[in-house]
Design an enzyme around this catalytic site. Structure first.
Site, short mmCIF file in Angstrom:
data_model
loop_
_atom_site.label_atom_id
_atom_site.label_comp_id
_atom_site.label_asym_id
_atom_site.label_seq_id
_atom_site.Cartn_x
_atom_site.Cartn_y
_atom_site.Cartn_z
N ASP A 159 -12.84 -11.55 7.17
CA ASP A 159 -12.54 -10.21 7.67
C ASP A 159 -13.56 -9.73 8.68
O ASP A 159 -14.63 -10.34 8.84
CB ASP A 159 -12.43 -9.22 6.50
CG ASP A 159 -13.47 -9.48 5.41
OD1 ASP A 159 -14.52 -10.05 5.71
OD2 ASP A 159 -13.21 -9.09 4.26
N ASN A 195 -13.67 -3.07 -7.11
CA ASN A 195 -12.29 -2.63 -7.36
C ASN A 195 -11.31 -3.82 -7.40
O ASN A 195 -10.10 -3.62 -7.44
CB ASN A 195 -11.86 -1.62 -6.29
CG ASN A 195 -11.82 -2.22 -4.88
OD1 ASN A 195 -12.05 -3.42 -4.71
ND2 ASN A 195 -11.53 -1.41 -3.89
N GLU A 212 -7.11 -4.57 -0.51
CA GLU A 212 -7.48 -3.50 -1.43
C GLU A 212 -6.40 -3.33 -2.52
O GLU A 212 -5.25 -3.72 -2.31
CB GLU A 212 -7.63 -2.19 -0.64
CG GLU A 212 -8.74 -2.22 0.41
CD GLU A 212 -10.14 -2.07 -0.18
OE1 GLU A 212 -10.40 -2.57 -1.29
OE2 GLU A 212 -10.98 -1.45 0.48
C1 F6R Z 1 -16.61 -9.85 2.59
C2 F6R Z 1 -15.43 -9.52 1.80
C3 F6R Z 1 -15.50 -8.67 0.58
C4 F6R Z 1 -16.76 -8.89 -0.27
C5 F6R Z 1 -16.77 -7.92 -1.44
C6 F6R Z 1 -18.05 -8.03 -2.24
O1 F6R Z 1 -16.27 -10.66 3.69
O2 F6R Z 1 -14.37 -9.93 2.17
O3 F6R Z 1 -14.36 -8.91 -0.20
O4 F6R Z 1 -16.78 -10.21 -0.73
O5 F6R Z 1 -16.66 -6.60 -0.97
O6 F6R Z 1 -19.11 -7.57 -1.48
P1 F6R Z 1 -20.62 -7.77 -1.96
O7 F6R Z 1 -20.86 -9.22 -1.93
O8 F6R Z 1 -21.45 -7.05 -0.91
O9 F6R Z 1 -20.70 -7.18 -3.31
#
Ligand code: F6R
Length: 239
Positions: free
Chosen positions: A67, A134, A141
């Site tokens: 992303d 979440n 999401e």
């Molecule tokens: C990042 C992504 C997100 C993260 C998730 C966890 O490219 O796609 O899904 O893997 O938000 O984020 P952290 O590792 O910062 O807790």
């Protein structure tokens, strides 16, 4: 889904780096799907060390990130392209590395271009994932349905809150992103998901033991035949 629980986060990173290294050694022209965020940083550090010691050669490897934020200048230090350059791209010898362009004029066309680019390489061999508190994977999401392909998505308030730690304030967190879709992620031959910390425990519980539901997008991973989940004790604490 195979779940391994480790004593702490550094052991998770060690195991993740071993799995990624083995993939590259077994198939030097691997296509890897990569993630940003705090979760994979220690894993990337280990891969960089192995490369610098001459053990791991990335010259045949192509990468696609999950992303990218929409509207954040690419040279902003929290853009995902900047993150990846800092933690991996500028430190190893990748053949090619791609992220969606969150500043493209036509974002819908960019989503389609990115999806087609992944397909044209023959698809992803191994996809690395983190998980949101979440239950999001990539920026898919929680919602009422699963979105199949690479798509333009609105970040939920909980993701904005979670990601504000990387910015000066919540106001500065971009509100939209381009993300691989659930179908894009499930098309990978193999998936490796890492989770550390108590704040991930509930999402992990839903992913591992809950029903498949778009309210916890990670739960769909139960439908993939080759998923490995590496957890520290905190992330596994509700299992
Ligand atoms: C990042 C992504 C997100 C993260 C998730 C966890 O490219 O796609 O899904 O893997 O938000 O984020 P952290 O590792 O910062 O807790």
């Amino acid at each position: 889904m195979i779940v391994h629980v480790f004593g702490d986060a550094s052991q998770v990173a060690k195991a993740a780096a071993s799995i990624l290294s083995a993939q590259i050694l077994r198939k030097p022209d691997s296509v890897l799907g990569l993630a940003t965020g705090a979760t994979p940083v220690a894993t990337y550090e280990r891969l960089v060390k192995l490369h610098k010691k001459g053990i791991l050669d990335f010259s045949g490897v192509t990468t696609f990130n999950l992303d990218e934020y929409v509207g954040l200048p690419s040279d902003h230090q929290e853009s995902y392209i900047s993150f990846m350059k800092r933690h991996l791209f500028d430190q190893v010898n990748l053949k090619a590395s791609y992220l969606p362009d969150g500043n493209a004029k036509d974002l819908a066309a960019e989503c389609q271009r990115y999806e087609e680019l992944i397909t044209s390489t023959g698809g992803i061999d191994l996809q690395l994932l983190g998980i949101g508190s979440n239950g999001h994977i990539g920026f898919n999401e929680p919602g009422d349905n699963f979105v199949f392909g690479t798509n333009l998505t609105d970040l939920t308030q909980s993701t904005i809150e979670a990601n504000k730690r990387f910015f000066d304030s919540a106001d500065q967190v971009p509100r939209q992103a381009i993300s691989m879709g659930i179908g894009t992620i499930l098309s990978a031959q193999e998936i490796l998901l890492l989770a550390m910390g108590k704040n991930k425990a509930e999402a992990v519980l839903g992913m591992v033991r809950g029903d498949i539901t778009p309210k916890n997008p990670s739960s769909i991973l139960k439908g993939h035949p080759r998923v490995t989940v590496l957890l520290d004790e905190d992330a596994a604490s509700l299992l």
